[in-house]
Design a protein around this motif. Structure first.
Motif, PDB file in Angstrom:
ATOM      1  N   VAL A 104      57.733  42.202  63.966  1.00  0.00           N
ATOM      2  CA  VAL A 104      57.442  43.068  62.941  1.00  0.00           C
ATOM      3  C   VAL A 104      55.958  43.069  62.996  1.00  0.00           C
ATOM      4  CG1 VAL A 104      57.207  43.453  60.344  1.00  0.00           C
ATOM      5  CG2 VAL A 104      59.383  42.644  61.308  1.00  0.00           C
ATOM      6  N   GLU A 105      55.064  42.106  62.957  1.00  0.00           N
ATOM      7  CA  GLU A 105      53.766  42.176  63.045  1.00  0.00           C
ATOM      8  C   GLU A 105      53.137  42.715  64.248  1.00  0.00           C
ATOM      9  OE1 GLU A 105      52.681  37.978  62.689  1.00  0.00           O
ATOM     10  OE2 GLU A 105      52.908  37.980  60.564  1.00  0.00           O
ATOM     11  N   ALA A 106      53.631  42.629  65.466  1.00  0.00           N
ATOM     12  CA  ALA A 106      53.286  43.387  66.638  1.00  0.00           C
ATOM     13  C   ALA A 106      53.739  44.861  66.567  1.00  0.00           C
ATOM     14  CB  ALA A 106      54.273  42.906  67.787  1.00  0.00           C
ATOM     15  N   VAL A 107      54.869  45.403  66.029  1.00  0.00           N
ATOM     16  CA  VAL A 107      55.047  46.669  65.753  1.00  0.00           C
ATOM     17  C   VAL A 107      53.911  47.107  64.853  1.00  0.00           C
ATOM     18  CG1 VAL A 107      56.754  48.114  64.736  1.00  0.00           C
ATOM     19  CG2 VAL A 107      57.414  46.479  66.377  1.00  0.00           C
ATOM     20  N   ASP A 108      53.660  46.576  63.647  1.00  0.00           N
ATOM     21  CA  ASP A 108      52.726  47.403  62.820  1.00  0.00           C
ATOM     22  C   ASP A 108      51.253  47.423  63.531  1.00  0.00           C
ATOM     23  OD1 ASP A 108      52.267  47.790  59.866  1.00  0.00           O
ATOM     24  OD2 ASP A 108      50.883  46.039  60.098  1.00  0.00           O
ATOM     25  N   ILE A 109      50.837  46.383  64.448  1.00  0.00           N
ATOM     26  CA  ILE A 109      49.657  46.772  65.193  1.00  0.00           C
ATOM     27  C   ILE A 109      49.937  48.002  65.950  1.00  0.00           C
ATOM     28  CG2 ILE A 109      48.284  45.999  67.150  1.00  0.00           C
ATOM     29  CD1 ILE A 109      48.868  43.008  66.133  1.00  0.00           C
ATOM     30  N   LEU A 110      50.994  48.421  66.519  1.00  0.00           N
ATOM     31  CA  LEU A 110      51.075  49.607  67.625  1.00  0.00           C
ATOM     32  C   LEU A 110      51.303  50.707  66.517  1.00  0.00           C
ATOM     33  CD1 LEU A 110      53.510  48.443  70.166  1.00  0.00           C
ATOM     34  CD2 LEU A 110      51.232  48.330  70.467  1.00  0.00           C
ATOM     35  N   LYS A 111      51.902  50.633  65.550  1.00  0.00           N
ATOM     36  CA  LYS A 111      52.039  51.677  64.441  1.00  0.00           C
ATOM     37  C   LYS A 111      50.532  52.087  64.033  1.00  0.00           C
ATOM     38  CE  LYS A 111      54.003  50.895  60.632  1.00  0.00           C
ATOM     39  NZ  LYS A 111      55.066  50.682  59.666  1.00  0.00           N
ATOM     40  N   ARG A 112      49.790  51.315  63.453  1.00  0.00           N
ATOM     41  CA  ARG A 112      48.447  51.499  63.233  1.00  0.00           C
ATOM     42  C   ARG A 112      47.665  52.059  64.284  1.00  0.00           C
ATOM     43  NH1 ARG A 112      45.448  47.538  61.515  1.00  0.00           N
ATOM     44  NH2 ARG A 112      46.571  45.719  62.355  1.00  0.00           N
ATOM     45  N   ASP A 113      47.831  51.673  65.365  1.00  0.00           N
ATOM     46  CA  ASP A 113      46.984  52.215  66.600  1.00  0.00           C
ATOM     47  C   ASP A 113      47.494  53.794  66.929  1.00  0.00           C
ATOM     48  OD1 ASP A 113      45.393  52.036  69.223  1.00  0.00           O
ATOM     49  OD2 ASP A 113      47.614  52.192  70.018  1.00  0.00           O
ATOM     50  N   LEU A 114      48.904  53.851  66.891  1.00  0.00           N
ATOM     51  CA  LEU A 114      49.201  55.074  67.502  1.00  0.00           C
ATOM     52  C   LEU A 114      49.141  56.284  66.387  1.00  0.00           C
ATOM     53  CD1 LEU A 114      52.533  53.977  69.126  1.00  0.00           C
ATOM     54  CD2 LEU A 114      50.682  55.094  70.401  1.00  0.00           C
ATOM     55  N   PHE A 115      49.223  55.849  65.063  1.00  0.00           N
ATOM     56  CA  PHE A 115      49.253  56.883  64.241  1.00  0.00           C
ATOM     57  C   PHE A 115      47.964  57.216  63.190  1.00  0.00           C
ATOM     58  CE2 PHE A 115      53.769  55.553  65.011  1.00  0.00           C
ATOM     59  CZ  PHE A 115      54.133  56.751  65.722  1.00  0.00           C
ATOM     60  N   SER A 116      47.074  56.153  63.445  1.00  0.00           N
ATOM     61  CA  SER A 116      45.749  56.378  62.692  1.00  0.00           C
ATOM     62  C   SER A 116      44.660  55.667  63.282  1.00  0.00           C
ATOM     63  CB  SER A 116      45.842  55.881  61.007  1.00  0.00           C
ATOM     64  OG  SER A 116      46.144  54.542  61.087  1.00  0.00           O
ATOM     65  N   GLY A 117      45.058  55.197  64.479  1.00  0.00           N
ATOM     66  CA  GLY A 117      43.964  54.336  65.001  1.00  0.00           C
ATOM     67  C   GLY A 117      43.604  55.474  66.506  1.00  0.00           C
ATOM     68  N   ALA A 118      42.915  54.286  67.428  1.00  0.00           N
ATOM     69  CA  ALA A 118      42.608  54.824  68.797  1.00  0.00           C
ATOM     70  C   ALA A 118      43.423  55.291  69.782  1.00  0.00           C
ATOM     71  CB  ALA A 118      41.399  53.945  69.258  1.00  0.00           C
ATOM     72  N   GLN A 119      44.846  54.885  69.421  1.00  0.00           N
ATOM     73  CA  GLN A 119      45.944  55.250  70.486  1.00  0.00           C
ATOM     74  C   GLN A 119      45.759  54.468  71.843  1.00  0.00           C
ATOM     75  OE1 GLN A 119      46.274  59.557  70.224  1.00  0.00           O
ATOM     76  NE2 GLN A 119      47.801  59.361  68.613  1.00  0.00           N
ATOM     77  N   HIS A 120      45.038  53.342  71.699  1.00  0.00           N
ATOM     78  CA  HIS A 120      45.386  52.460  72.904  1.00  0.00           C
ATOM     79  C   HIS A 120      46.522  52.355  73.623  1.00  0.00           C
ATOM     80  CE1 HIS A 120      40.833  51.343  72.124  1.00  0.00           C
ATOM     81  NE2 HIS A 120      41.454  50.903  70.980  1.00  0.00           N
ATOM     82  N   ALA A 121      47.541  52.220  72.940  1.00  0.00           N
ATOM     83  CA  ALA A 121      48.873  52.036  73.513  1.00  0.00           C
ATOM     84  C   ALA A 121      49.378  53.109  74.348  1.00  0.00           C
ATOM     85  CB  ALA A 121      49.967  51.904  72.375  1.00  0.00           C
ATOM     86  N   LEU A 122      48.842  54.412  74.209  1.00  0.00           N
ATOM     87  CA  LEU A 122      49.062  55.314  75.084  1.00  0.00           C
ATOM     88  C   LEU A 122      48.435  55.256  76.295  1.00  0.00           C
ATOM     89  CD1 LEU A 122      49.072  58.406  72.736  1.00  0.00           C
ATOM     90  CD2 LEU A 122      50.880  56.960  73.360  1.00  0.00           C
ATOM     91  N   GLN A 123      47.406  54.430  76.408  1.00  0.00           N
ATOM     92  CA  GLN A 123      46.572  54.370  77.630  1.00  0.00           C
ATOM     93  C   GLN A 123      46.772  53.148  78.187  1.00  0.00           C
ATOM     94  OE1 GLN A 123      44.528  55.701  74.835  1.00  0.00           O
ATOM     95  NE2 GLN A 123      45.430  57.633  75.489  1.00  0.00           N
ATOM     96  N   ALA A 124      47.745  52.342  77.814  1.00  0.00           N
ATOM     97  CA  ALA A 124      47.834  50.829  78.196  1.00  0.00           C
ATOM     98  C   ALA A 124      48.472  50.769  79.657  1.00  0.00           C
ATOM     99  CB  ALA A 124      48.887  50.333  77.267  1.00  0.00           C
ATOM    100  N   PRO A 125      49.145  51.463  80.169  1.00  0.00           N
ATOM    101  CA  PRO A 125      49.677  51.228  81.704  1.00  0.00           C
ATOM    102  C   PRO A 125      48.453  51.417  82.617  1.00  0.00           C
ATOM    103  CG  PRO A 125      51.083  52.674  80.552  1.00  0.00           C
ATOM    104  CD  PRO A 125      49.963  52.514  79.669  1.00  0.00           C
ATOM    105  N   ALA A 126      47.639  52.493  82.383  1.00  0.00           N
ATOM    106  CA  ALA A 126      46.334  52.618  83.298  1.00  0.00           C
ATOM    107  C   ALA A 126      45.398  51.675  83.155  1.00  0.00           C
ATOM    108  CB  ALA A 126      45.964  53.998  83.137  1.00  0.00           C
ATOM    109  N   ARG A 127      45.239  51.192  81.747  1.00  0.00           N
ATOM    110  CA  ARG A 127      44.130  50.390  81.367  1.00  0.00           C
ATOM    111  C   ARG A 127      44.437  49.111  82.154  1.00  0.00           C
ATOM    112  NH1 ARG A 127      44.261  50.890  76.603  1.00  0.00           N
ATOM    113  NH2 ARG A 127      45.447  48.765  76.001  1.00  0.00           N
ATOM    114  N   LEU A 128      45.603  48.549  81.977  1.00  0.00           N
ATOM    115  CA  LEU A 128      46.119  47.321  82.426  1.00  0.00           C
ATOM    116  C   LEU A 128      46.302  47.324  84.092  1.00  0.00           C
ATOM    117  CD1 LEU A 128      49.267  46.328  79.901  1.00  0.00           C
ATOM    118  CD2 LEU A 128      46.840  45.396  80.327  1.00  0.00           C
ATOM    119  N   ARG A 129      46.618  48.388  84.764  1.00  0.00           N
ATOM    120  CA  ARG A 129      46.518  48.539  86.175  1.00  0.00           C
ATOM    121  C   ARG A 129      44.888  48.416  86.639  1.00  0.00           C
ATOM    122  NH1 ARG A 129      50.780  52.121  85.749  1.00  0.00           N
ATOM    123  NH2 ARG A 129      49.569  53.959  85.401  1.00  0.00           N
TER     124      ARG A 129
END
Length: 626
Positions: free
Chosen positions: A572-597
C-alpha cells in the motif's frame, strides 16, 4: 462588560447542550461522553474569539448560533449517511451540492454554506480596532499551526489521539472543532514534496513491476484479440437487496436474466473504495488502475497531471474513447478529470434528451438508448471504441416516476429499503435489455459492468444493521463487515466466450484485466498495481486495508500491529508513492524503464563491460520495468 461576557459564554454553553441533544435524538450521532468537556471548551474558545470581534451581544448570539449549527448539522448528516464526519476536503467539494440537489434541499444547502460567513460579516465590529487585533491574532495562530504541520500534527495526535482507520471514532473522542483542526493540519502535512526518482524506483521494484502476473488469470488461454470494442458500465448504487434478510422482500428485485448472468460469472464482486457516495473515486480506480484510500474525491484536488489512464492508453492504440453521464458536466470536476485521463468526448446532462426523469435522475433505459444511438454506427467501423457509461438513476433517495410503479413490497418499516428494492427492479431489467441489444450488435466486445458502491439505506447503516450485515458504528465492525461494506456485483464478459469467473476484484484491477483480454502487452502504468510477488487483491480504505487470498481475509487497521499485515502494508505504501508521482508529481514512473536502462549502461561502462556481453552472461539482477 463582565456581565456581557458571562452572557455570551452562557449562550454558547446553552447552544451546545441543545445541539448535542438534537443530533443524538434525530441522527443518533454525537461526541463520546469522554469528549464533552474538551468539545465544550473548544466551542467556548471559538465563541470567546467571536465575541471579542462582535458589534453586540445580540449579533454575536445570532452569528454564533448560525455558524455552529451549520457545522454541527452538516457533520451529523454526513456521519449518519456515509458513516464518517466532515473532513477538510469536503469544503472544497461543497460546491457540488448545488449541482446535485433541488427544491428545499438545494436551498437548505445554500443556506448552510452562505449564511455563516454572511452573519459573521454582519456581526463583525468593522470600526473597532480591538476586533481587527483579535482577528489578526487568530489568523496568526492558525498560520503558525499550518506553517509547521508535521510537528503540529504529531503534538495534536499525542494530546488528543488519532484513530487512524476510524474517522467517526476520531470525531467522537475529539469533538468537531478539534477534529477539523487536527485533520486540517494533517492535510497540510501530506502536501510535501513529490516523490523523488529513487523512491519511485524502489516502489516499482517492491511491486514486482514486469514480473509474471499471478492474479488476473481470467484471460488465460485467450488468444490476443486487440481492436475489439470495450464497454464499461458503472451502475449507480447497484447491489443485491436479497441480502437484507430482515426486510421481508416480496420478490427478488433482480431481473432473472441478470441473476443467471451473475451466477455464470461466479457471483464475482467489485471491491469499491467508497460506501454510499463519492462515485468519482470508484471511477478513478476503474479508469486509472490505482486505489483511492483517502476520505476525499480524487478528481477534485489530487488529479493534477495528464496521465495515460485507460482512455488515453487505448487512444494511443487507435481507440475512440467516449464518456457518458447524464449529470451536470462539472460535478466532481469531471470535465477536467475526464480530459486528464484521456477521454476524447464527454456527454453530460446537456447532451441528452431528459425524457424519462425520476426526480432529477434520467432513467437508465433512456440513457442506454441514447448512448447506443450515438455509438451504434461505430461498432462495426474501422476505429474501435471505448464506451464508458456511468448511470445516474438509482441515486439516493431512489425516486421513481409514474411509468415505474412499485413492484416489490417489504415487511419492515424502512422506506429507503423498499424504494431501493424497486429501483433495482427497474435498473436490472433496463440493464439486461441494453446488454442484450449491445451483445447482439457487438458480439466480440469486452463488457465490464459493476456497482460503484453500496446504497445508503438509512441513518447509521440503517437497513444493513437490521439484517446484521453491518454495525451502526465502524468501531464495531468485525472483519467480514469491511468486505461487505464495499462489495458490489461485478460481471466481465469476454465477447463470445461469455462471462468470466474473475472472483472478487478491487475496482483498480479492472484496467489491467481489460488489457489482458485485449492481448495488449504494451508497457503501462495500468499494470503497476495488478502485479506483485507477495500481495493478492488488496483493498485499501481510509486508514486501513484488507487483503483477500483465496478464502482468507486479513484486515489491517492503521496504527495497529497485526500479524500478516507487513507485506500488504508495504504494498500500500509503495502504491501511494507511485500514485503521488503519477497524478500530481514529476511522473518519474513513466520514464522508469529508460532511466533504469541508462543507469545500467553507465554502471557497466564504468566496470568496462559491454552491455550486450553482460546481459548474455546473465550478469547482475534483472532490473524492474514499468
Amino acid at each position: 462588560m463582565v456581565r456581557e461576557w458571562g452572557w455570551a459564554l452562557a449562550l454558547v454553553a446553552a447552544w451546545y447542550v441543545v445541539a448535542q441533544w438534537g443530533i443524538h435524538l434525530f441522527f443518533g450521532v454525537g461526541p463520546g461522553s469522554g469528549a464533552w468537556a474538551r468539545d465544550l471548551a473548544a466551542h467556548l474558545l471559538i465563541g470567546a474569539v467571536m465575541f471579542a470581534m462582535a458589534r453586540s451581544l445580540a449579533r454575536f448570539a445570532v452569528a454564533m448560533g448560525v455558524l455552529f449549527s451549520a457545522f454541527t448539522l452538516g457533520n451529523a448528516i454526513k456521519l449518519a449517511v456515509l458513516g464518517g464526519p466532515v473532513m477538510p476536503d469536503d469544503f472544497v467539494a461543497a460546491r457540488n451540492l448545488f449541482l446535485l440537489l433541488e427544491g428545499w434541499q438545494l436551498w437548505a444547502s445554500v443556506a448552510m454554506l452562505v449564511l455563516p460567513p454572511a452573519f459573521l460579516a454582519w456581526m463583525f465590529a468593522w470600526r473597532r480596532p480591538q476586533a481587527w487585533a483579535v482577528l489578526g491574532l487568530a489568523l496568526a495562530a492558525l498560520s503558525a499551526l499550518l506553517a509547521q504541520p508535521a510537528p503540529a500534527g504529531a503534538w495534536l495526535d499525542a494530546r488528543f489521539g488519532d484513530w487512524v482507520w476510524n474517522q467517526r471514532g476520531n470525531y467522537e473522542m475529539r469533538g468537531l472543532p478539534l477534529h477539523l483542526v487536527q485533520e486540517s493540519v494533517r492535510n497540510f502535512a501530506r502536501r510535501g514534496a513529490a516523490p523523488a526518482a529513487g523512491d519511485v524506483d524502489d516502489a516499482l521494484a517492491l511491486l514486482g513491476s514486469g514480473q509474471p502476473d499471478p492474479f488476473l488469470k481470467a484471460a488465460a488461454g485467450a488468444a490476443p484479440r486487440g481492436g475489439r470494442n470495450v464497454h464499461m458500465i458503472v451502475l449507480e448504487s447497484f447491489w443485491d437487496p436479497t441480502a437484507l434478510n430482515a426486510a421481508g422482500l416480496s420478490a427478488d428485485p433482480f431481473d432473472p436474466a441478470f441473476r443467471r448472468l451473475w451466477k455464470a460469472a461466479g457471483h464475482a464482486r467489485a471491491l469499491s473504495p467508497v460506501f454510499g457516495g463519492y462515485t468519482a473515486n470508484a471511477e478513478f480506480e476503474a479508469l486509472c488502475g490505482f486505489p483511492v484510500k483517502t476520505d476525499a474525491v480524487f478528481f477534485e484536488g489530487r488529479l493534477r497531471r495528464d496521465v495515460p489512464c485507460l482512455p488515453r492508453h487505448l487512444g494511443e492504440a487507435g481507440y475512440r474513447s467516449v464518456a457518458s453521464h447524464p449529470n451536470a458536466a462539472p460535478f466532481w470536476n469531471r470535465i477536467n478529470a475526464y480530459h486528464r485521463v484521456g477521454f476524447e468526448q464527454y456527454w453530460s446532462a446537456r447532451d441528452f434528451v431528459l425524457d424519462d426523469m425520476n426526480g432529477e435522475f434520467l432513467g437508465d433505459a433512456s440513457l442506454y438508448r441514447q448512448v447506443l444511438e450515438r455509438i451504434g454506427p461505430q461498432l462495426d467501423g474501422a476505429q474501435p471504441v471505448f464506451n464508458y457509461v456511468l448511470t445516474y438513476f438509482g441515486h439516493l433517495d431512489y425516486p421513481l416516476n409514474e411509468r415505474r410503479p412499485e413492484r416489490i413490497t417489504t415487511t419492515d418499516d424502512n422506506p429507503l429499503v423498499r424504494a431501493y428494492a424497486n429501483t433495482v427492479y427497474y435498473k436490472s431489467r433496463e440493464l439486461m435489455a441494453f446488454l442484450g441489444e449491445l451483445r447482439r450488435r457487438d458480439p466480440d466486445a469486452i463488457v465490464v459492468l459493476f456497482g460503484d458502491h453500496l446504497p445508503s439505506l438509512g441513518w447509521n447503516h440503517g437497513g444493513y444493521v437490521e439484517s446484521g450485515l453491518l454495525a451502526p458504528d465502524r468501531a464495531e465492525f468485525d472483519d467480514e463487515m469491511f468486505r461487505t461494506l464495499v462489495a458490489t456485483p461485478l460481471v466481465v464478459i469476454d465477447g463470445r466466450r461469455g462471462p468470466l469467473r474473475t472472483g472478487d476484484l478491487p475496482i483498480y484491477a479492472l484496467p489491467a484485466l481489460i488489457l489482458d483480454l485485449l492481448g495488449d502487452g504494451r508497457d503501462t502504468m495500468l499494470r503497476f498495481t495488478a502485479r506483485s510477488n507477495d500481495v493478492v487483491r488488496v483493498r485499501p480504505l481510509p486508514g486501513m486495508h484488507f487483503a483477500v487470498e483465496g478464502r482468507q481475509l486479513t484486515v489491517c487497521r492503521g496504527g495497529e500491529r497485526l500479524p500478516g499485515c507487513e507485506p500488504s502494508t508495504a504494498w500500500v505504501e509503495a502504491v501511494d508513492i507511485l500514485k503521488r508521482d503519477l497524478f500530481s508529481g514529476a511522473q518519474h514512473a513513466l520514464q522508469a524503464p529508460a532511466r533504469l536502462r541508462a543507469l545500467q549502461t553507465v554502471e557497466l561502462e564504468a566496470a568496462d563491460i559491454a552491455p550486450e556481453s553482460a546481459l548474455e552472461a546473465g550478469a547482475g539482477d534483472p532490473q524492474p520495468e514499468a
